[in-house]
Design a protein around this motif. Structure first.
Motif, PDB file in Angstrom:
ATOM      1  N   ASP A 103      37.052  66.458  49.138  1.00  0.00           N
ATOM      2  CA  ASP A 103      35.985  65.844  48.353  1.00  0.00           C
ATOM      3  C   ASP A 103      36.543  65.183  47.099  1.00  0.00           C
ATOM      4  N   MET A 104      35.897  64.102  46.679  1.00  0.00           N
ATOM      5  CA  MET A 104      36.239  63.471  45.405  1.00  0.00           C
ATOM      6  C   MET A 104      35.367  64.109  44.327  1.00  0.00           C
ATOM      7  N   PRO A 105      35.985  64.608  43.259  1.00  0.00           N
ATOM      8  CA  PRO A 105      35.168  65.183  42.183  1.00  0.00           C
ATOM      9  C   PRO A 105      34.529  64.073  41.348  1.00  0.00           C
ATOM     10  N   PRO A 106      33.462  64.382  40.628  1.00  0.00           N
ATOM     11  CA  PRO A 106      32.899  63.395  39.700  1.00  0.00           C
ATOM     12  C   PRO A 106      33.912  63.072  38.603  1.00  0.00           C
ATOM     13  N   VAL A 107      33.724  61.920  37.980  1.00  0.00           N
ATOM     14  CA  VAL A 107      34.603  61.504  36.889  1.00  0.00           C
ATOM     15  C   VAL A 107      33.719  61.314  35.647  1.00  0.00           C
ATOM     16  N   PRO A 108      33.371  62.407  34.971  1.00  0.00           N
ATOM     17  CA  PRO A 108      32.381  62.338  33.889  1.00  0.00           C
ATOM     18  C   PRO A 108      32.840  61.567  32.652  1.00  0.00           C
ATOM     19  N   VAL A 109      34.121  61.297  32.521  1.00  0.00           N
ATOM     20  CA  VAL A 109      34.591  60.557  31.342  1.00  0.00           C
ATOM     21  C   VAL A 109      34.293  59.063  31.455  1.00  0.00           C
ATOM     22  N   ILE A 110      33.848  58.614  32.629  1.00  0.00           N
ATOM     23  CA  ILE A 110      33.536  57.200  32.831  1.00  0.00           C
ATOM     24  C   ILE A 110      32.024  57.007  32.741  1.00  0.00           C
ATOM     25  N   ASP A 111      31.596  56.148  31.809  1.00  0.00           N
ATOM     26  CA  ASP A 111      30.160  55.866  31.686  1.00  0.00           C
ATOM     27  C   ASP A 111      29.783  54.690  32.586  1.00  0.00           C
ATOM     28  N   ARG A 112      28.512  54.347  32.603  1.00  0.00           N
ATOM     29  CA  ARG A 112      28.044  53.327  33.549  1.00  0.00           C
ATOM     30  C   ARG A 112      28.647  51.958  33.283  1.00  0.00           C
ATOM     31  N   ASP A 113      28.845  51.576  32.018  1.00  0.00           N
ATOM     32  CA  ASP A 113      29.442  50.271  31.735  1.00  0.00           C
ATOM     33  C   ASP A 113      30.902  50.250  32.172  1.00  0.00           C
ATOM     34  N   GLN A 114      31.602  51.343  31.958  1.00  0.00           N
ATOM     35  CA  GLN A 114      32.984  51.438  32.425  1.00  0.00           C
ATOM     36  C   GLN A 114      33.045  51.425  33.946  1.00  0.00           C
ATOM     37  N   ALA A 115      32.081  52.090  34.584  1.00  0.00           N
ATOM     38  CA  ALA A 115      32.023  52.079  36.049  1.00  0.00           C
ATOM     39  C   ALA A 115      31.825  50.651  36.554  1.00  0.00           C
ATOM     40  N   ARG A 116      30.976  49.886  35.884  1.00  0.00           N
ATOM     41  CA  ARG A 116      30.763  48.490  36.283  1.00  0.00           C
ATOM     42  C   ARG A 116      32.065  47.719  36.188  1.00  0.00           C
ATOM     43  N   ASP A 117      32.848  47.966  35.139  1.00  0.00           N
ATOM     44  CA  ASP A 117      34.149  47.292  35.004  1.00  0.00           C
ATOM     45  C   ASP A 117      35.086  47.688  36.146  1.00  0.00           C
ATOM     46  N   ILE A 118      35.094  48.962  36.495  1.00  0.00           N
ATOM     47  CA  ILE A 118      35.954  49.428  37.590  1.00  0.00           C
ATOM     48  C   ILE A 118      35.526  48.796  38.908  1.00  0.00           C
ATOM     49  N   VAL A 119      34.230  48.763  39.184  1.00  0.00           N
ATOM     50  CA  VAL A 119      33.739  48.162  40.421  1.00  0.00           C
ATOM     51  C   VAL A 119      34.098  46.681  40.459  1.00  0.00           C
ATOM     52  N   THR A 120      33.971  45.994  39.340  1.00  0.00           N
ATOM     53  CA  THR A 120      34.344  44.575  39.278  1.00  0.00           C
ATOM     54  C   THR A 120      35.825  44.406  39.581  1.00  0.00           C
ATOM     55  N   PHE A 121      36.653  45.281  39.019  1.00  0.00           N
ATOM     56  CA  PHE A 121      38.091  45.243  39.288  1.00  0.00           C
ATOM     57  C   PHE A 121      38.372  45.475  40.770  1.00  0.00           C
ATOM     58  N   ILE A 122      37.718  46.464  41.369  1.00  0.00           N
ATOM     59  CA  ILE A 122      37.929  46.765  42.789  1.00  0.00           C
ATOM     60  C   ILE A 122      37.506  45.580  43.647  1.00  0.00           C
ATOM     61  N   ARG A 123      36.341  45.013  43.366  1.00  0.00           N
ATOM     62  CA  ARG A 123      35.876  43.871  44.159  1.00  0.00           C
ATOM     63  C   ARG A 123      36.811  42.667  44.001  1.00  0.00           C
ATOM     64  N   GLN A 124      37.336  42.471  42.815  1.00  0.00           N
ATOM     65  CA  GLN A 124      38.300  41.379  42.607  1.00  0.00           C
ATOM     66  C   GLN A 124      39.556  41.616  43.445  1.00  0.00           C
ATOM     67  N   ALA A 125      40.049  42.856  43.453  1.00  0.00           N
ATOM     68  CA  ALA A 125      41.238  43.188  44.247  1.00  0.00           C
ATOM     69  C   ALA A 125      40.950  43.017  45.740  1.00  0.00           C
ATOM     70  N   GLN A 126      39.760  43.378  46.173  1.00  0.00           N
ATOM     71  CA  GLN A 126      39.392  43.184  47.575  1.00  0.00           C
ATOM     72  C   GLN A 126      39.345  41.694  47.924  1.00  0.00           C
TER      73      GLN A 126
END
Length: 141
Positions: A103-126
């Motif tokens: 299982d992947m544990p939650p990552v509570p140190v990342i807030d929603r705006d940071q999560a949006r940045d991560i998702v944008t980075f992942i989609r760009q890499a894809q």
């Protein structure tokens, strides 16, 4: 008949009270740490956050490690895992389902705006890997 009518009235009254007490959609998104609106985040900031919080399992090249799955994989395209799935994985963790990494544990140190940045980075890499076209749609295989 009278008992049934009383039960129906009680049920309707209960539903009305629950509806009145329920938070509105924006409050639910806030409490759930979901993005308030769709739109691109900052892929540069996402790359930095990914390096700090995600790289140990998903790899510097997003192709996975012995600890976690690749994100440059058809499983993680938007037609299989929408952006919301990434937000929920960050917020809640994930029970293993495609891979045998546990299982992947939650990552509570990342807030929603940071999560949006991560998702944008992942989609760009894809996109750069040819999984998505320039519009973010699934690329023809």
């Amino acid at each position: 008949m009278r008992i049934a009518l009383v039960l129906v009235v009680a049920l309707l009254a209960s539903l009305a009270v629950l509806d009145w007490m329920a938070p509105d959609a924006e409050s639910r998104r806030d409490s759930a740490a979901m993005p308030l609106e769709s739109g691109a985040g900052d892929p540069g900031a996402g790359a930095q956050l990914f390096e700090a919080e995600c790289i140990q399992c998903h790899g510097a090249d997003l192709k996975g490690t012995q600890e976690g799955p690749p994100l440059i994989h058809p499983y993680y395209r938007p037609d299989h895992h929408a952006d919301l799935a990434f937000y929920m994985a960050i917020r809640d963790g994930v029970v293993q389902h495609h891979w045998n990494f546990g299982d992947m544990p939650p990552v509570p140190v990342i807030d929603r705006d940071q999560a949006r940045d991560i998702v944008t980075f992942i989609r760009q890499a894809q996109r750069e890997a040819g999984l998505l076209d320039d519009t973010g749609d699934v690329a023809a295989q």
